[in-house]
Scaffold this active site. Structure first.
Site, PDB file in Angstrom:
ATOM      1  N   SER A 217       1.153  -0.973   0.130  1.00 44.56           N
ATOM      2  CA  SER A 217      -0.347   0.184  -0.190  1.00 44.56           C
ATOM      3  C   SER A 217       1.254   1.039  -0.086  1.00 44.56           C
ATOM      4  O   SER A 217       1.640   1.391   0.313  1.00 44.56           O
ATOM      5  CB  SER A 217      -0.483   0.318   0.727  1.00 44.56           C
ATOM      6  OG  SER A 217      -1.738  -1.120   1.165  1.00 44.56           O
ATOM      7  N   GLY A 219      -0.448   4.387   0.611  1.00 46.10           N
ATOM      8  CA  GLY A 219      -1.127   5.677  -0.132  1.00 46.10           C
ATOM      9  C   GLY A 219      -1.788   5.992  -0.825  1.00 46.10           C
ATOM     10  O   GLY A 219      -2.526   5.381  -1.706  1.00 46.10           O
ATOM     11  N   GLY A 222      -1.982   4.473  -4.095  1.00 51.50           N
ATOM     12  CA  GLY A 222      -2.450   2.940  -4.532  1.00 51.50           C
ATOM     13  C   GLY A 222      -1.163   2.623  -4.195  1.00 51.50           C
ATOM     14  O   GLY A 222      -0.724   1.562  -3.187  1.00 51.50           O
ATOM     15  N   GLY A 248      -7.541  -0.002   4.170  1.00 47.90           N
ATOM     16  CA  GLY A 248      -6.257  -1.187   3.766  1.00 47.90           C
ATOM     17  C   GLY A 248      -7.004  -2.436   3.675  1.00 47.90           C
ATOM     18  O   GLY A 248      -6.424  -3.736   3.320  1.00 47.90           O
ATOM     19  N   ASP A 249      -8.093  -3.122   4.677  1.00 55.02           N
ATOM     20  CA  ASP A 249      -8.605  -4.127   5.023  1.00 55.02           C
ATOM     21  C   ASP A 249      -9.540  -4.222   4.059  1.00 55.02           C
ATOM     22  O   ASP A 249      -9.946  -5.352   3.313  1.00 55.02           O
ATOM     23  CB  ASP A 249      -9.331  -3.795   6.040  1.00 55.02           C
ATOM     24  CG  ASP A 249      -9.034  -3.767   7.441  1.00 55.02           C
ATOM     25  OD1 ASP A 249      -7.753  -4.467   7.601  1.00 55.02           O
ATOM     26  OD2 ASP A 249      -9.157  -3.039   8.378  1.00 55.02           O
TER      27      ASP A 249
END
Length: 306
Positions: A217, A219, A222, A248-249
């Site tokens: 990730s 931020g 992408g 993030g999940d």
């Protein structure tokens, strides 16, 4: 069926305040509560995508009872949590409405005894034999061995089930060595694992350490995916302003659902980025609007880095 594992489940409490100031009293304008911990968040998104999901991990004490009661109201998620003697934790997120920033406070979680851990391992081995994919997510509660995720990865691999691992620190370092199908660190977690702050060589290093694929990730920029089939970067069409809690999940849910469906890497990344972006834009942290997700899915940019 997809299995999500949240060893350190939580009751996620979110406060909204007009402005968060140090050393000041605050009037809370809104409060929300929901079952949390990374794997439970992933389970809800998977269910919203139409997948059958079983959620396991530990839950104990009054907070654990609230978590299980709330989970029972989550459509499509089967509760397979294991009771423990200690009290499950709470997480407190304070949203500053003026800036949009979120400040997070995370309790450590219950102390898990050796007997409780052994009971969970037997339970997990039974569950994993009948699923298509597994997500191992989040922190380890006190008392759980630091190599716990490595054990769970190996158990799933022995059953022929692919694993996505989303954790950090020493738990990630040991888990990678067990050769999970995918790991999903953020840039800081990847740097901690490999010692490199450049995501692409760090991703290749993480693959040499055992991960079949590394999806990082970045931020607002992408996702970066380094896989045996190639390297890709995927990003939303424009910078997004909103609450990143749970984004993030949603990435994990997107990757895992696409893996279970046999999609190729560009389609996996498109789904993951669109879900993450829709989560950032949602008014309630950790949720997403299906219509917004579908719109974003048409505009995600995926670039081959080979």
């Amino acid at each position: 069926m997809i299995l999500t594992v949240t060893l350190n489940t939580a009751l996620d409490v979110t406060y909204r305040v007009p402005r968060l100031l140090p050393h000041a009293s605050h009037r809370v304008t809104a409060v929300t509560e929901r079952p949390g911990g990374k794997g439970l968040n992933v389970a809800r998104v998977l269910a919203a995508l139409g997948h059958k999901v079983t959620a396991t991990g530990f839950a104990g004490g009054p907070v654990g009872s609230v978590v299980r009661s709330a989970l029972a109201a989550s459509p499509g998620v089967v509760d397979a949590l294991v009771p423990c003697g200690g009290a499950s934790r709470r997480t407190l997120a304070v949203v500053d409405e003026a800036s949009g920033d979120t400040t997070q406070f995370n309790e450590p979680g219950p102390l898990i005894t050796p007997a409780e851990w052994s009971r969970f391992l037997a339970h997990y081995e039974e569950l994993v034999s009948g699923v298509r994919a597994v997500a191992l997510c989040g922190s380890l509660p006190p008392g759980v061995p630091v190599g716990a995720y490595a054990v769970l990865v190996r158990t799933a691999r022995a059953a022929g089930v692919p694993v996505l691992l989303d954790t950090s620190g020493e738990a990630l370092r040991r888990g990678v060595a067990a050769r999970p199908e995918i790991i999903k660190p953020n840039a800081a977690e990847l740097a901690e694992l490999t010692g490199s702050r450049d995501p692409l060589p760090a991703s290749r290093d993480a693959r040499r350490r055992g991960a079949h694929a590394v999806v990082t990730s970045l931020g607002p920029a992408g996702l970066l995916a380094a896989t045996a089939q190639g390297t890709w970067q995927a990003a939303p069409p424009r910078p997004l302003s909103g609450n990143p809690t749970g984004a993030g999940d949603s990435v994990v849910a997107g990757l895992l659902s696409a893996l279970a469906e046999g999609l190729d890497w560009p389609d996996r990344l498109t789904r993951a980025v669109a879900l993450s972006a829709a989560t950032v834009l949602a008014p309630v942290a950790g949720e997403f609007d299906p219509g917004v997700y579908e719109e974003l899915r048409q505009t995600v940019r995926v670039r081959n880095g080979n």
